[in-house]
Write a protein that holds these residues in place. Structure first.
Motif, PDB file in Angstrom:
ATOM      1  N   LEU A 110       0.829  -1.202   0.000  1.00  0.00           N
ATOM      2  CA  LEU A 110       0.000   0.000   0.000  1.00  0.00           C
ATOM      3  C   LEU A 110       0.869   1.260   0.000  1.00  0.00           C
ATOM      4  O   LEU A 110       1.849   1.333   0.745  1.00  0.00           O
ATOM      5  N   PRO A 111       0.515   2.245  -0.816  1.00  0.00           N
ATOM      6  CA  PRO A 111       1.185   3.544  -0.670  1.00  0.00           C
ATOM      7  C   PRO A 111       0.763   4.180   0.650  1.00  0.00           C
ATOM      8  O   PRO A 111      -0.345   3.941   1.134  1.00  0.00           O
ATOM      9  N   TYR A 112       1.648   4.964   1.225  1.00  0.00           N
ATOM     10  CA  TYR A 112       1.306   5.587   2.502  1.00  0.00           C
ATOM     11  C   TYR A 112       2.005   6.927   2.663  1.00  0.00           C
ATOM     12  O   TYR A 112       2.989   7.232   1.968  1.00  0.00           O
ATOM     13  N   ALA A 113       1.466   7.714   3.558  1.00  0.00           N
ATOM     14  CA  ALA A 113       2.092   8.961   3.982  1.00  0.00           C
ATOM     15  C   ALA A 113       2.284   8.877   5.487  1.00  0.00           C
ATOM     16  O   ALA A 113       1.570   8.147   6.176  1.00  0.00           O
ATOM     17  N   VAL A 114       3.234   9.629   5.992  1.00  0.00           N
ATOM     18  CA  VAL A 114       3.521   9.644   7.426  1.00  0.00           C
ATOM     19  C   VAL A 114       3.206  11.027   7.983  1.00  0.00           C
ATOM     20  O   VAL A 114       3.624  12.045   7.421  1.00  0.00           O
ATOM     21  N   ALA A 115       2.434  11.039   9.074  1.00  0.00           N
ATOM     22  CA  ALA A 115       2.091  12.297   9.739  1.00  0.00           C
ATOM     23  C   ALA A 115       2.637  12.269  11.156  1.00  0.00           C
ATOM     24  O   ALA A 115       2.318  11.363  11.936  1.00  0.00           O
ATOM     25  N   VAL A 116       3.471  13.226  11.499  1.00  0.00           N
ATOM     26  CA  VAL A 116       4.011  13.346  12.845  1.00  0.00           C
ATOM     27  C   VAL A 116       2.955  14.031  13.700  1.00  0.00           C
ATOM     28  O   VAL A 116       2.682  15.222  13.539  1.00  0.00           O
ATOM     29  N   ASN A 117       2.332  13.254  14.591  1.00  0.00           N
ATOM     30  CA  ASN A 117       1.291  13.816  15.445  1.00  0.00           C
ATOM     31  C   ASN A 117       1.948  14.656  16.537  1.00  0.00           C
ATOM     32  O   ASN A 117       2.826  14.180  17.262  1.00  0.00           O
ATOM     33  N   ILE A 118       1.530  15.891  16.664  1.00  0.00           N
ATOM     34  CA  ILE A 118       2.153  16.821  17.592  1.00  0.00           C
ATOM     35  C   ILE A 118       1.493  16.704  18.964  1.00  0.00           C
ATOM     36  O   ILE A 118       0.316  17.019  19.131  1.00  0.00           O
ATOM     37  N   PHE A 119       2.266  16.228  19.934  1.00  0.00           N
ATOM     38  CA  PHE A 119       1.815  16.173  21.322  1.00  0.00           C
ATOM     39  C   PHE A 119       2.474  17.316  22.090  1.00  0.00           C
ATOM     40  O   PHE A 119       3.562  17.778  21.717  1.00  0.00           O
ATOM     41  N   PRO A 120       1.849  17.790  23.174  1.00  0.00           N
ATOM     42  CA  PRO A 120       2.384  18.954  23.900  1.00  0.00           C
ATOM     43  C   PRO A 120       3.832  18.810  24.339  1.00  0.00           C
ATOM     44  O   PRO A 120       4.582  19.799  24.349  1.00  0.00           O
ATOM     45  N   ASP A 121       4.249  17.587  24.721  1.00  0.00           N
ATOM     46  CA  ASP A 121       5.612  17.418  25.224  1.00  0.00           C
ATOM     47  C   ASP A 121       6.510  16.664  24.242  1.00  0.00           C
ATOM     48  O   ASP A 121       7.563  16.161  24.628  1.00  0.00           O
ATOM     49  N   SER A 122       6.099  16.596  22.970  1.00  0.00           N
ATOM     50  CA  SER A 122       6.937  15.920  21.974  1.00  0.00           C
ATOM     51  C   SER A 122       8.106  16.812  21.579  1.00  0.00           C
ATOM     52  O   SER A 122       7.904  18.005  21.310  1.00  0.00           O
ATOM     53  N   LEU A 145      -1.754  12.401   1.666  1.00  0.00           N
ATOM     54  CA  LEU A 145      -1.831  10.963   1.409  1.00  0.00           C
ATOM     55  C   LEU A 145      -2.687  10.680   0.187  1.00  0.00           C
ATOM     56  O   LEU A 145      -2.288   9.904  -0.694  1.00  0.00           O
ATOM     57  N   THR A 146      -3.863  11.290   0.111  1.00  0.00           N
ATOM     58  CA  THR A 146      -4.782  11.006  -0.985  1.00  0.00           C
ATOM     59  C   THR A 146      -4.166  11.353  -2.328  1.00  0.00           C
ATOM     60  O   THR A 146      -4.254  10.574  -3.288  1.00  0.00           O
ATOM     61  N   ALA A 147      -3.515  12.505  -2.416  1.00  0.00           N
ATOM     62  CA  ALA A 147      -2.870  12.901  -3.666  1.00  0.00           C
ATOM     63  C   ALA A 147      -1.781  11.914  -4.053  1.00  0.00           C
ATOM     64  O   ALA A 147      -1.657  11.516  -5.222  1.00  0.00           O
ATOM     65  N   HIS A 148      -0.990  11.497  -3.064  1.00  0.00           N
ATOM     66  CA  HIS A 148       0.080  10.533  -3.319  1.00  0.00           C
ATOM     67  C   HIS A 148      -0.486   9.181  -3.765  1.00  0.00           C
ATOM     68  O   HIS A 148      -0.033   8.590  -4.758  1.00  0.00           O
ATOM     69  N   SER A 197      -5.447  17.809  10.432  1.00  0.00           N
ATOM     70  CA  SER A 197      -5.589  16.411  10.026  1.00  0.00           C
ATOM     71  C   SER A 197      -5.961  16.305   8.550  1.00  0.00           C
ATOM     72  O   SER A 197      -5.499  15.406   7.837  1.00  0.00           O
ATOM     73  N   LEU A 198      -6.802  17.222   8.089  1.00  0.00           N
ATOM     74  CA  LEU A 198      -7.222  17.214   6.690  1.00  0.00           C
ATOM     75  C   LEU A 198      -6.043  17.440   5.760  1.00  0.00           C
ATOM     76  O   LEU A 198      -5.937  16.786   4.712  1.00  0.00           O
ATOM     77  N   ASN A 199      -5.152  18.341   6.124  1.00  0.00           N
ATOM     78  CA  ASN A 199      -3.975  18.579   5.285  1.00  0.00           C
ATOM     79  C   ASN A 199      -3.140  17.312   5.139  1.00  0.00           C
ATOM     80  O   ASN A 199      -2.648  17.004   4.046  1.00  0.00           O
TER      81      ASN A 199
END
Length: 206
Positions: A143-155, A193-196, A186-188
């Motif tokens: 499967l093609p995929y994209a990676v999103a770094v989820n931003i947590f307050p203490d990351s 991912l969808t475009a890729h 999240s939409l961005n």
């Protein structure tokens, strides 16, 4: 196993658009406690479906809760989260499936992944190594995929180039940051991912 609908979204549910549109199945994947349920809920235009179980001592040795962010976690998704949204323009309808990221769920994961256009993998800079397992599952499935770094307050904040290197991502794999709690953020990530995935699959969207 508990299966429940979330509370209704803040705005009235959006019904499927009239006319021709492309329906696409998208996976939202990642390790335990990474924000999959949160992201699906923040994006869905319908009340979301969640299948969760209370975590017990049976999880000891299978799921590590040593990290601070997981120590107070009491439930986990054992099947799917499900939501639906229509991208701007009413041409593409996305069916969102949040999936467990542990390899022991592979038989279930295979069924959920069947027919999917691609996957959005959520990662946390505090525990990047926990993402390799689910990325391996996705790559094995082709499967093609994209990676999103989820931003947590203490990351801790790292340059995306360094994160790409740490995850050994291919140059063409999209890598973005997002806040799974925020719809537009999240939409961005989902649009990337969808475009890729559409490019890789050669899907024509008029």
């Amino acid at each position: 196993m508990d299966s429940a609908l979330s509370s209704p979204p803040d705005s009235p549910p959006v019904y499927l658009p009239q006319g021709e549109h492309q329906r696409l199945k998208i996976l939202v994947a990642g390790p335990l406690g990474i924000g999959k349920t949160t992201l699906v809920k923040s994006l869905s235009q319908i009340p979301t479906l969640h299948t969760e179980e209370r975590m017990t001592q049976a999880a000891v040795g299978a799921d590590s809760l040593d990290h601070d962010v997981l120590r107070e976690k009491t439930t986990t998704t054992v099947a799917i989260d499900f939501g639906r949204m229509t991208l701007p323009g009413d041409k593409i309808v996305l069916y969102l499936y949040g999936t467990p990221g542990q390899r022991r769920f592979a038989p279930l994961w295979e069924g959920i992944a069947f027919g999917a256009l691609g996957a959005l993998v959520l990662v946390d800079t505090r525990r990047l190594n926990e993402s390799w397992e689910v990325m391996d599952l996705i790559e094995e499935r082709g499967l093609p995929y994209a990676v999103a770094v989820n931003i947590f307050p203490d990351s801790p904040t790292h340059d995306l180039a360094d994160i790409r290197s740490s995850l050994d991502l291919a140059p063409e794999t999209p890598l973005v940051t997002c806040d799974a709690r925020e719809k537009h953020s999240s939409l961005n990530a989902l649009i990337e991912l969808t475009a890729h995935a559409i490019t890789v699959a050669g899907v024509e969207v008029s």
